[in-house]
Scaffold this active site. Structure first.
Site, PDB file in Angstrom:
ATOM      1  N   ASP A  33      18.101  37.973  -5.217  1.00  0.00           N
ATOM      2  CA  ASP A  33      17.524  38.656  -3.909  1.00  0.00           C
ATOM      3  C   ASP A  33      16.224  39.190  -4.281  1.00  0.00           C
ATOM      4  O   ASP A  33      15.995  40.095  -5.197  1.00  0.00           O
ATOM      5  CB  ASP A  33      18.632  39.553  -3.649  1.00  0.00           C
ATOM      6  N   GLY A  65      16.552  35.990   0.284  1.00  0.00           N
ATOM      7  CA  GLY A  65      16.487  37.423   0.806  1.00  0.00           C
ATOM      8  C   GLY A  65      15.212  37.600   1.805  1.00  0.00           C
ATOM      9  O   GLY A  65      14.826  36.714   2.160  1.00  0.00           O
ATOM     10  N   HIS A  92      13.384  30.342  -1.489  1.00  0.00           N
ATOM     11  CA  HIS A  92      13.245  30.407  -0.033  1.00  0.00           C
ATOM     12  C   HIS A  92      11.950  30.774   0.205  1.00  0.00           C
ATOM     13  O   HIS A  92      11.353  31.707  -0.338  1.00  0.00           O
ATOM     14  CB  HIS A  92      14.099  31.625   0.231  1.00  0.00           C
ATOM     15  N   GLU A  95       9.402  31.797   5.258  1.00  0.00           N
ATOM     16  CA  GLU A  95      10.030  32.206   6.483  1.00  0.00           C
ATOM     17  C   GLU A  95       9.261  32.981   7.601  1.00  0.00           C
ATOM     18  O   GLU A  95       9.681  33.211   8.731  1.00  0.00           O
ATOM     19  CB  GLU A  95      11.310  33.176   6.205  1.00  0.00           C
ATOM     20  N   ASP A 176      22.669  27.663   6.849  1.00  0.00           N
ATOM     21  CA  ASP A 176      22.261  28.918   6.475  1.00  0.00           C
ATOM     22  C   ASP A 176      23.273  30.022   6.858  1.00  0.00           C
ATOM     23  O   ASP A 176      23.184  30.328   7.982  1.00  0.00           O
ATOM     24  CB  ASP A 176      20.866  29.196   6.677  1.00  0.00           C
ATOM     25  N   ASP A 177      23.901  30.431   5.761  1.00  0.00           N
ATOM     26  CA  ASP A 177      24.740  31.829   6.141  1.00  0.00           C
ATOM     27  C   ASP A 177      25.657  31.306   7.473  1.00  0.00           C
ATOM     28  O   ASP A 177      25.785  31.879   8.456  1.00  0.00           O
ATOM     29  CB  ASP A 177      24.088  33.085   6.523  1.00  0.00           C
TER      30      ASP A 177
END
Length: 239
Positions: A33, A65, A92, A95, A176-177
């Site tokens: 994270d 995260g 990641h 974003e 995603d999640d």
């Protein structure tokens, strides 16, 4: 539950499921994270420990995260060392707009990029970043429902997957999640089919191409390709 116990429990269940469903290949990325990047070394050590115990079920390391937290370019020297050990890396990225971070990671060329939303100039990126992505060959994990609900893109028709398709940037449709966004992979493909007017052949080719970017051995990838092609042979695509 301690991190080590948690990982061992998850991996034990993956190992059990894999023996019951041999055509389903499941692997785990050890996640860092970015809000707690000071745990990076600890998580790398956990990766090595779990890799020793569970072998190929542990596929690599992921950094994810809140994208507004921490400067993860500070981790690049350590990530470079991991790459030298042939450890797969998923980051990641983009974003939210962050020219400096995105540029440095596109030059670093991780094995996969998560989201990659704010790279194209129409979505908060720049021509510089877009050109770097196009020449990098790095595949992007695309999460349609997540991007829409999270407000990362104005609408599905303005989603960056359209730019990827047009300019041959490799991508993989992902969830995603899925518990948070209440979606599964079939729904994501169905959304793409309906919104982008994809036919059955297009959907098959997108899914088939994703095999190239799996964190898996060449033998495992070929096994997946054989499964896909056998399915296609038995189920002729009709549009």
């Amino acid at each position: 539950m301690e991190k080590e116990d948690y990982l061992r429990t998850v991996l034990t269940e993956i190992k059990t499921a894999s023996s019951l469903y041999p055509n389903m290949i499941v692997k785990l990325l050890i996640s860092v994270d970015r809000r707690n990047s000071h745990f990076f070394d600890e998580h790398v050590e956990l990766y090595h420990q779990m890799k020793k115990e569970f072998g190929p079920l542990v596929a690599g390391i992921d950094i994810s995260g809140d994208p507004r937290q921490q400067d993860i370019t500070l981790l690049l020297p350590k990530l470079t060392k991991l790459r030298e050990e042939n450890i797969k890396l998923a980051i990641h990225l983009a974003e939210v707009p962050n020219e400096k971070e995105v540029e440095e990671f596109l030059k670093f060329k991780p094995d996969r990029i998560g989201h990659g939303t704010c790279i194209h100039p129409s979505l908060g990126g720049s021509e510089n970043l877009w050109n770097l992505l196009k020449t990098s060959g790095v595949p992007v994990e695309v999460c349609l429902t997540s991007n829409l609900i999270g407000g990362n893109v104005p609408s599905i028709l303005e989603h960056h997957i359209n730019h990827f398709d047009l300019e041959k940037v490799p991508y993989i449709i992902c969830t995603d999640d899925k518990g948070v966004f209440s979606c599964n992979l079939s729904q994501e493909y169905n959304m793409a089919c309906e919104e982008f007017n994809w036919d059955s052949e297009k959907i098959f080719q997108v899914a088939f191409a994703a095999i190239d970017h799996c964190f898996a051995s060449e033998q495992e990838k070929q096994k997946l390709r054989d499964i896909f092609l056998l399915w296609k042979q038995k189920h002729p695509l009709t549009g």
